[in-house]
Design a protein around this motif. Structure first.
Motif, PDB file in Angstrom:
ATOM      1  N   UNK A   1       4.005  -1.003  -6.578  1.00  0.00           N
ATOM      2  CA  UNK A   1       3.435   0.171  -5.912  1.00  0.00           C
ATOM      3  C   UNK A   1       3.541   0.042  -4.400  1.00  0.00           C
ATOM      4  N   UNK A   2       3.213  -1.120  -3.862  1.00  0.00           N
ATOM      5  CA  UNK A   2       3.294  -1.334  -2.418  1.00  0.00           C
ATOM      6  C   UNK A   2       4.725  -1.178  -1.906  1.00  0.00           C
TER       7      UNK A   2
ATOM      8  N   UNK B   1       9.061   4.622   0.797  1.00  0.00           N
ATOM      9  CA  UNK B   1       8.886   6.049   1.066  1.00  0.00           C
ATOM     10  C   UNK B   1       8.626   6.295   2.556  1.00  0.00           C
ATOM     11  N   UNK B   2       7.787   5.463   3.155  1.00  0.00           N
ATOM     12  CA  UNK B   2       7.503   5.601   4.592  1.00  0.00           C
ATOM     13  C   UNK B   2       8.724   5.261   5.440  1.00  0.00           C
ATOM     14  N   UNK B   3       9.463   4.185   5.061  1.00  0.00           N
ATOM     15  CA  UNK B   3      10.667   3.799   5.813  1.00  0.00           C
ATOM     16  C   UNK B   3      11.676   4.943   5.875  1.00  0.00           C
ATOM     17  N   UNK B   4      11.802   5.665   4.769  1.00  0.00           N
ATOM     18  CA  UNK B   4      12.761   6.759   4.692  1.00  0.00           C
ATOM     19  C   UNK B   4      12.192   8.083   5.186  1.00  0.00           C
ATOM     20  N   UNK B   5      10.938   8.033   5.665  1.00  0.00           N
ATOM     21  CA  UNK B   5      10.253   9.217   6.193  1.00  0.00           C
ATOM     22  C   UNK B   5      10.133  10.334   5.151  1.00  0.00           C
ATOM     23  N   UNK B   6       9.871   9.914   3.912  1.00  0.00           N
ATOM     24  CA  UNK B   6       9.651  10.852   2.815  1.00  0.00           C
ATOM     25  C   UNK B   6       8.195  11.319   2.822  1.00  0.00           C
TER      26      UNK B   6
ATOM     27  N   UNK C   1      -1.129   0.283 -16.020  1.00  0.00           N
ATOM     28  CA  UNK C   1      -1.573  -0.973 -15.415  1.00  0.00           C
ATOM     29  C   UNK C   1      -2.166  -0.690 -14.044  1.00  0.00           C
ATOM     30  N   UNK C   2      -1.445   0.100 -13.241  1.00  0.00           N
ATOM     31  CA  UNK C   2      -1.914   0.394 -11.886  1.00  0.00           C
ATOM     32  C   UNK C   2      -1.326   1.710 -11.405  1.00  0.00           C
ATOM     33  N   UNK C   3      -2.067   2.344 -10.521  1.00  0.00           N
ATOM     34  CA  UNK C   3      -1.637   3.597  -9.913  1.00  0.00           C
ATOM     35  C   UNK C   3      -2.039   3.559  -8.449  1.00  0.00           C
ATOM     36  N   UNK C   4      -1.181   4.086  -7.597  1.00  0.00           N
ATOM     37  CA  UNK C   4      -1.514   4.182  -6.184  1.00  0.00           C
ATOM     38  C   UNK C   4      -0.941   5.457  -5.598  1.00  0.00           C
ATOM     39  N   UNK C   5      -1.640   5.977  -4.631  1.00  0.00           N
ATOM     40  CA  UNK C   5      -1.138   7.175  -3.958  1.00  0.00           C
ATOM     41  C   UNK C   5      -1.476   7.077  -2.487  1.00  0.00           C
ATOM     42  N   UNK C   6      -0.673   7.761  -1.722  1.00  0.00           N
ATOM     43  CA  UNK C   6      -0.942   7.825  -0.294  1.00  0.00           C
ATOM     44  C   UNK C   6      -1.757   9.076  -0.001  1.00  0.00           C
TER      45      UNK C   6
ATOM     46  N   UNK D   1      11.198  12.568  -1.813  1.00  0.00           N
ATOM     47  CA  UNK D   1      12.476  13.266  -1.891  1.00  0.00           C
ATOM     48  C   UNK D   1      13.462  12.624  -2.856  1.00  0.00           C
ATOM     49  N   UNK D   2      13.308  11.331  -3.142  1.00  0.00           N
ATOM     50  CA  UNK D   2      14.180  10.623  -4.086  1.00  0.00           C
ATOM     51  C   UNK D   2      13.303   9.741  -4.968  1.00  0.00           C
TER      52      UNK D   2
END
Length: 147
Positions: free
Chosen positions: A13-14, A20-25, A40-45, A122-123
């Protein structure tokens, strides 16, 4: 490796969130399930809507349930809309997702350990595959394809 630990799921997840941040998504919604489709785990920004959680979880679940990435599920069903409607009704909770973003998580021997699902970027598929491979595992995205 026999299973995905909570620690490993959180690492996936990390990596997905960082990619996602590196690619400015857009902000990412990421889920990891075990080989039985159990979360098992879920994460969201911040800024990710509620429905994206269900989409990410169900992408991960669908990849495990069908043994291929979710893009491949959708590609294999082109022209079989009647089957898709029937299958969606048979799947508990209407969980079947047929758009890219769910990948199988496999070890180096091709043993399926679980699935990862990404939504809202976006991807989705590329981010999911990157995250799985960043922890030394194999992302199986489609019919005979690896991430």
């Amino acid at each position: 490796m026999a299973r995905i630990s909570l620690d490993l799921a959180n690492q996936i997840i990390d990596h997905a969130r960082k990619r996602s941040r590196e690619l400015k998504y857009r902000p990412a919604s990421v889920a990891v399930v075990d080989d039985g489709g159990h979360l098992i785990a879920y994460g969201r920004e911040e800024g990710v809507g509620l429905v994206r959680a269900h989409i990410a979880i169900n992408k991960a679940w669908s990849s495990v349930a069908y043994g291929v990435g979710t893009r491949a599920i959708g590609e294999n069903l082109v022209g079989f809309d009647h089957w898709l409607i029937g299958a969606a009704d048979m799947v508990p909770g209407h969980r079947l997702i047929t758009s890219a973003g769910g990948v199988l998580i496999q070890d180096q021997n091709g043993v399926t350990l679980g699935g990862a699902g990404v939504a809202n970027v976006e991807d989705d598929e590329g981010v999911a595959a990157f995250a799985v491979e960043a922890v030394g595992l194999v992302a199986f995205v489609g019919m005979g394809e690896h991430g």
